[in-house]
Design an enzyme around this catalytic site. Sequence first.
Site, PDB file in Angstrom:
ATOM      1  CB  SER A  49      -9.651  -9.906   3.435  1.00 44.86           C
ATOM      2  OG  SER A  49      -8.677  -9.067   2.861  1.00 44.86           O
TER       3      SER A  49
ATOM      4  CB  SER B  78      -4.340  -7.479   0.917  1.00 44.04           C
ATOM      5  OG  SER B  78      -5.585  -7.443   1.560  1.00 44.04           O
TER       6      SER B  78
ATOM      7  CB  CYS C 244     -10.692  -0.384   3.543  1.00 42.95           C
ATOM      8  SG  CYS C 244     -11.473  -1.902   3.130  1.00 42.95           S
TER       9      CYS C 244
ATOM     10  CB  CYS D  22       0.171  -3.076   5.448  1.00 39.43           C
ATOM     11  SG  CYS D  22       0.082  -4.866   5.220  1.00 39.43           S
TER      12      CYS D  22
ATOM     13  CD  GLU E  56     -12.905   1.133  15.682  1.00 36.64           C
ATOM     14  OE1 GLU E  56     -12.671   2.089  16.429  1.00 36.64           O
ATOM     15  OE2 GLU E  56     -12.683   1.151  14.471  1.00 36.64           O
TER      16      GLU E  56
ATOM     17  CB  CYS F  29      -2.614  -6.000  12.060  1.00 43.02           C
ATOM     18  SG  CYS F  29      -2.142  -7.237  10.814  1.00 43.02           S
TER      19      CYS F  29
HETATM   20  N1  SAH Z   1      -5.423  -8.230   7.162  1.00 39.99           N
HETATM   21  C1  SAH Z   1      -6.294  -8.551   6.106  1.00 39.99           C
HETATM   22  C2  SAH Z   1      -7.715  -8.083   6.346  1.00 39.99           C
HETATM   23  C3  SAH Z   1      -7.906  -6.734   6.960  1.00 39.99           C
HETATM   24  S1  SAH Z   1      -7.435  -5.338   5.987  1.00 39.99           S
HETATM   25  C4  SAH Z   1      -5.760  -8.059   4.795  1.00 39.99           C
HETATM   26  O1  SAH Z   1      -4.818  -7.286   4.790  1.00 39.99           O
HETATM   27  O2  SAH Z   1      -6.275  -8.481   3.766  1.00 39.99           O
HETATM   28  C5  SAH Z   1      -8.754  -5.254   4.776  1.00 39.99           C
HETATM   29  C6  SAH Z   1      -8.361  -4.540   3.498  1.00 39.99           C
HETATM   30  O3  SAH Z   1      -8.173  -3.147   3.713  1.00 39.99           O
HETATM   31  C7  SAH Z   1      -7.050  -5.039   2.901  1.00 39.99           C
HETATM   32  O4  SAH Z   1      -7.156  -5.218   1.517  1.00 39.99           O
HETATM   33  C8  SAH Z   1      -6.132  -3.901   3.218  1.00 39.99           C
HETATM   34  O5  SAH Z   1      -5.002  -3.892   2.422  1.00 39.99           O
HETATM   35  C9  SAH Z   1      -7.016  -2.722   3.031  1.00 39.99           C
HETATM   36  N2  SAH Z   1      -6.504  -1.483   3.619  1.00 39.99           N
HETATM   37  C10 SAH Z   1      -5.772  -1.361   4.736  1.00 39.99           C
HETATM   38  N3  SAH Z   1      -5.508  -0.063   4.972  1.00 39.99           N
HETATM   39  C11 SAH Z   1      -6.103   0.641   3.981  1.00 39.99           C
HETATM   40  C12 SAH Z   1      -6.222   2.029   3.686  1.00 39.99           C
HETATM   41  N4  SAH Z   1      -5.662   2.945   4.473  1.00 39.99           N
HETATM   42  N5  SAH Z   1      -6.908   2.388   2.594  1.00 39.99           N
HETATM   43  C13 SAH Z   1      -7.504   1.460   1.817  1.00 39.99           C
HETATM   44  N6  SAH Z   1      -7.445   0.141   2.045  1.00 39.99           N
HETATM   45  C14 SAH Z   1      -6.741  -0.265   3.121  1.00 39.99           C
HETATM   46 FE1  SF4 Z   2      -2.712  -6.141   8.865  1.00 39.19          FE
HETATM   47 FE2  SF4 Z   2      -4.317  -6.242   6.734  1.00 39.19          FE
HETATM   48 FE3  SF4 Z   2      -3.636  -3.890   7.836  1.00 39.19          FE
HETATM   49 FE4  SF4 Z   2      -1.804  -5.293   6.516  1.00 39.19          FE
HETATM   50  S1  SF4 Z   2      -3.666  -4.389   5.669  1.00 39.19           S
HETATM   51  S2  SF4 Z   2      -1.516  -4.324   8.502  1.00 39.19           S
HETATM   52  S3  SF4 Z   2      -2.386  -7.367   7.048  1.00 39.19           S
HETATM   53  S4  SF4 Z   2      -4.849  -5.483   8.788  1.00 39.19           S
END
Ligand code: SAH
Ligand code: SF4
Length: 387
Positions: A224, A248, A367, A147, A90, A143
């Site tokens: 990011s 992040s 996000c 997280c 996506e 991924c």
């Molecule tokens: N893996 C990278 C980039 C993709 S995630 C990273 O973690 O930075 C992009 C952003 O979305 C990151 O800051 C991540 O922490 C945030 N994110 C992930 N899940 C989320 C959620 N459920 N609500 C808000 N932000 C979220």
């Molecule tokens: Fe991966 Fe970024 Fe999601 Fe963490 S926030 S699981 S690093 S995509």
Amino acid sequence: MNHPIARTPEEWAAALAARGERAFVAKQVFGWIHKKGVVDPSKMTNLSAKLRQALADEKLSEWMTLDHVHHSADKTRKLVLRLADGVTIETVLLPSVSGPGSPADIDADSAAAPDDDEDDEAEAAPLPNVVRVTQCISTQVGCAMGCVFCASGVAGLKRHLEAHEIVGQVLAGKALLGDNEQLRNVVFMGMGEPLHNYDATARALKLLTHPEGIGLSTRRVTVSTSGLVPEIERLGKDFGGQVALAISLHAADDSTRSAIMPINRKYPIGELMAALRAYPLPKRRRITIEYTLVAGKNDGPDQAHRLSQLLRGVRVKVNLIPMNPIAASALGPSDWERVLSFQKVLTDAGYSCFVRRRRGDDVSAACGQLALLGAKPKVKGFKEGRL
Ligand code: SAH
Ligand code: SF4
């Protein structure tokens, strides 16, 4: 071996020299694909019939299908793309909300895009009525970083994307832009951890910013990361600090961060902050700190004060993102008052701190919500003559 879509002009020159083609032809082919977004060789009208056939034999256009486009009420569009092995990924188009030049531009999901006041190079003024679009792209299917608040993390890693599959998202996105829309920023904030797939990410960065191709300005492309320290250093070296960096962080102490982001056990906050201080940031530019506020986990006033101390002396802006709910987790967003108090601690301490508005919520494009879809293909190919 890289897919032909991921070849640089130099690599095209080498590949075509072997066929006896002259050097300018390589530029033409690269320009057709990356500048004009045309991957169907039969439409590359200034090439010889023999070369068009040779490119068709390389299966230049048979690698990605536009499966579906979800249109959100707020004009966000989520594209579902099906790759050659049937996997879907996506990517999201986020038009600026209040028109060009508005400060509201950066108060959206595209908040990691550089501020216009950070411009340190002359840039053509945007045309009136042009809507600037930020595209959010994926680098992996799922991924590995795990997280706990993220749909991709909960899904786990299925596979890395190749460079052509990363750049292909932008080609597909550009093909869908309206006449008054202009791709302004690309953010690597979709599915996956870009620095865990370093080589493909770095190649995609080179292709997206190549002046003979899509030609995005390097500082308008944001990577990011959850904090892979060695790769942050590598990115800084490989691109001289020109690529915009978003971190992040989501917590200012190791025990909170490790509980929600397992990568912190490998690269704790101290090492991450040292990497940020060492990043060769050009003058007048800032690193974006992303902080997803998860109710009861990382959103207290003490945590805000700790964050403010931790960031002291580093050139940053902070984006607060109330957590977007995901199906696989009972965790949820902080209530609005808590978000505003958290922001106040940071602004009182002198930081630029924005709260990101949710975009494309009705199509699960916000996000961390990009997930693995299993829908059947609905639309084959993009606009005629494209992908
Ligand atoms: N893996 C990278 C980039 C993709 S995630 C990273 O973690 O930075 C992009 C952003 O979305 C990151 O800051 C991540 O922490 C945030 N994110 C992930 N899940 C989320 C959620 N459920 N609500 C808000 N932000 C979220
Ligand atoms: Fe991966 Fe970024 Fe999601 Fe963490 S926030 S699981 S690093 S995509």
